[in-house]
Design a protein around this motif. Sequence first.
Motif, short mmCIF file in Angstrom:
data_model
loop_
_atom_site.label_atom_id
_atom_site.label_comp_id
_atom_site.label_asym_id
_atom_site.label_seq_id
_atom_site.Cartn_x
_atom_site.Cartn_y
_atom_site.Cartn_z
N UNK A 1 0.86 -1.17 0.00
CA UNK A 1 0.00 0.00 0.00
C UNK A 1 0.90 1.22 0.00
N UNK A 2 0.64 2.12 -0.93
CA UNK A 2 1.41 3.36 -1.07
C UNK A 2 0.48 4.53 -0.79
N UNK A 3 0.99 5.53 -0.08
CA UNK A 3 0.20 6.71 0.24
C UNK A 3 0.73 7.91 -0.53
N UNK A 4 -0.18 8.68 -1.09
CA UNK A 4 0.17 9.85 -1.89
C UNK A 4 -0.49 11.08 -1.28
N UNK A 5 0.27 12.17 -1.20
CA UNK A 5 -0.29 13.46 -0.81
C UNK A 5 -0.74 13.55 0.63
#
Length: 103
Positions: free
Chosen positions: A66-70
Amino acid sequence: MNFETYLLGKRLDSANYRQVQNEILPILEKGCNLVIDMTPCTYISSAGLRVMLYSRKVAASKGLNIYLVGVNEHVKDVMDITGFAGFFKMFSTMEACLEELKD
C-alpha cells in the motif's frame, strides 16, 4: 506492477471508516497493490488508523503493498507519532508514486 488507486475523502474517522474499509478490501482481495490518494484528507482518527493498519495487514498477507500519496502535514504528524508512518511508503505526488511503480 498491478495496482489500483483509491481516492480518500476529506476525513477518515468513525463516520466513514467502515465504508472506506469496505471499498479498500475488495481491491486487495483482487490481488492488486493499492495506491491511496490522500490529497483531500485533512483528518484521520484512531478509527481511520485502524482501517489503515488492517488494510496493511491484509495487503502484507497477500504479498501486496500500500502506497500513500499526498499525505498532508497534520495527518503525517499523527502517523509519525503513532508509528504508522513506517508501515507505508509515502509520496508527495501521484506522479512520483507512479514513476516508482512503473519499474
